[in-house]
Design a protein around this motif. Structure first.
Motif, PDB file in Angstrom:
ATOM      1  N   ILE A  30       0.837  -1.207   0.000  1.00  0.00           N
ATOM      2  CA  ILE A  30       0.000   0.000   0.000  1.00  0.00           C
ATOM      3  C   ILE A  30       0.869   1.253   0.000  1.00  0.00           C
ATOM      4  O   ILE A  30       0.639   2.197  -0.775  1.00  0.00           O
ATOM      5  CB  ILE A  30      -0.965   0.003   1.202  1.00  0.00           C
ATOM      6  CG1 ILE A  30      -2.034  -1.072   1.024  1.00  0.00           C
ATOM      7  CG2 ILE A  30      -1.607   1.367   1.388  1.00  0.00           C
ATOM      8  CD1 ILE A  30      -2.864  -1.314   2.267  1.00  0.00           C
ATOM      9  N   ILE A  31       1.880   1.274   0.838  1.00  0.00           N
ATOM     10  CA  ILE A  31       2.773   2.430   0.916  1.00  0.00           C
ATOM     11  C   ILE A  31       3.522   2.615  -0.406  1.00  0.00           C
ATOM     12  O   ILE A  31       3.635   3.732  -0.921  1.00  0.00           O
ATOM     13  CB  ILE A  31       3.746   2.289   2.104  1.00  0.00           C
ATOM     14  CG1 ILE A  31       2.969   2.397   3.420  1.00  0.00           C
ATOM     15  CG2 ILE A  31       4.846   3.338   2.031  1.00  0.00           C
ATOM     16  CD1 ILE A  31       3.772   2.017   4.646  1.00  0.00           C
ATOM     17  N   LEU A  34       1.157   3.958  -3.097  1.00  0.00           N
ATOM     18  CA  LEU A  34       0.868   5.382  -2.891  1.00  0.00           C
ATOM     19  C   LEU A  34       2.037   6.264  -3.318  1.00  0.00           C
ATOM     20  O   LEU A  34       1.849   7.284  -3.983  1.00  0.00           O
ATOM     21  CB  LEU A  34       0.522   5.644  -1.422  1.00  0.00           C
ATOM     22  CG  LEU A  34      -0.848   5.179  -0.964  1.00  0.00           C
ATOM     23  CD1 LEU A  34      -1.000   5.377   0.543  1.00  0.00           C
ATOM     24  CD2 LEU A  34      -1.928   5.936  -1.704  1.00  0.00           C
ATOM     25  N   ILE A  35       3.247   5.864  -2.934  1.00  0.00           N
ATOM     26  CA  ILE A  35       4.433   6.647  -3.304  1.00  0.00           C
ATOM     27  C   ILE A  35       4.605   6.661  -4.819  1.00  0.00           C
ATOM     28  O   ILE A  35       4.874   7.708  -5.419  1.00  0.00           O
ATOM     29  CB  ILE A  35       5.687   6.101  -2.600  1.00  0.00           C
ATOM     30  CG1 ILE A  35       5.606   6.395  -1.097  1.00  0.00           C
ATOM     31  CG2 ILE A  35       6.959   6.709  -3.195  1.00  0.00           C
ATOM     32  CD1 ILE A  35       6.690   5.740  -0.282  1.00  0.00           C
ATOM     33  N   ALA A  37       2.284   6.218  -7.105  1.00  0.00           N
ATOM     34  CA  ALA A  37       1.200   6.990  -7.712  1.00  0.00           C
ATOM     35  C   ALA A  37       1.432   8.492  -7.563  1.00  0.00           C
ATOM     36  O   ALA A  37       1.156   9.266  -8.483  1.00  0.00           O
ATOM     37  CB  ALA A  37      -0.130   6.595  -7.096  1.00  0.00           C
ATOM     38  N   MET A  38       1.949   8.913  -6.418  1.00  0.00           N
ATOM     39  CA  MET A  38       2.187  10.334  -6.189  1.00  0.00           C
ATOM     40  C   MET A  38       3.367  10.858  -6.998  1.00  0.00           C
ATOM     41  O   MET A  38       3.439  12.052  -7.279  1.00  0.00           O
ATOM     42  CB  MET A  38       2.409  10.600  -4.695  1.00  0.00           C
ATOM     43  CG  MET A  38       1.148  10.426  -3.892  1.00  0.00           C
ATOM     44  SD  MET A  38       1.210  10.882  -2.143  1.00  0.00           S
ATOM     45  CE  MET A  38       2.857  10.706  -1.640  1.00  0.00           C
ATOM     46  N   SER A  42       1.889   5.743 -12.222  1.00  0.00           N
ATOM     47  CA  SER A  42       0.623   5.078 -11.910  1.00  0.00           C
ATOM     48  C   SER A  42       0.548   3.657 -12.464  1.00  0.00           C
ATOM     49  O   SER A  42      -0.070   2.786 -11.854  1.00  0.00           O
ATOM     50  CB  SER A  42      -0.550   5.904 -12.431  1.00  0.00           C
ATOM     51  OG  SER A  42      -0.445   6.059 -13.836  1.00  0.00           O
ATOM     52  N   ALA A  45       2.388   1.535 -10.089  1.00  0.00           N
ATOM     53  CA  ALA A  45       1.645   1.489  -8.828  1.00  0.00           C
ATOM     54  C   ALA A  45       0.532   0.454  -8.894  1.00  0.00           C
ATOM     55  O   ALA A  45       0.287  -0.271  -7.924  1.00  0.00           O
ATOM     56  CB  ALA A  45       1.078   2.858  -8.493  1.00  0.00           C
ATOM     57  N   ALA A  49       0.348  -2.815  -6.486  1.00  0.00           N
ATOM     58  CA  ALA A  49      -0.858  -3.064  -5.693  1.00  0.00           C
ATOM     59  C   ALA A  49      -1.442  -4.433  -6.005  1.00  0.00           C
ATOM     60  O   ALA A  49      -1.889  -5.145  -5.097  1.00  0.00           O
ATOM     61  CB  ALA A  49      -1.889  -1.975  -5.951  1.00  0.00           C
TER      62      ALA A  49
END
Length: 69
Positions: A30-31, A34-35, A37-38, A42, A45, A49
C-alpha cells in the motif's frame, strides 16, 4: 473427568509468523503503491498493488486440520 480437547488458545509460531508477514506485505505494498502513484508512476503502482494484494490473499488462507483417533 478431564477434557479430551488439547488445543491451546495460541497458534503455533509459524501460523503467527505467517499472519504478521501477510500484514507487513499488505502495508508495504500500500505504501509503495501510494508513493509510486504520487510520483507519477501510476502504471507501476497498479502492478505493485496487484502483486501485494495477491500475496496478501494467498497468505491469509489458513487451513487447520484436527485428526481424532
Amino acid at each position: 473427568m478431564t477434557s479430551l480437547d488439547r488445543t491451546t488458545g495460541a497458534g503455533p509460531f509459524e501460523a503467527r509468523l505467517l499472519a504478521w508477514l501477510t500484514v507487513i506485505t499488505a502495508l508495504v505494498s500500500i505504501i509503495a503503491a501510494l508513493i509510486l502513484a504520487m510520483t507519477g508512476h501510476s502504471d507501476v503502482a497498479v502492478a505493485v498493488a496487484a502483486v501485494g494484494g495477491t500475496v496478501s490473499m494467498a497468505g491469509g488462507i489458513q487451513v487447520i486440520v484436527q485428526i481424532r483417533k
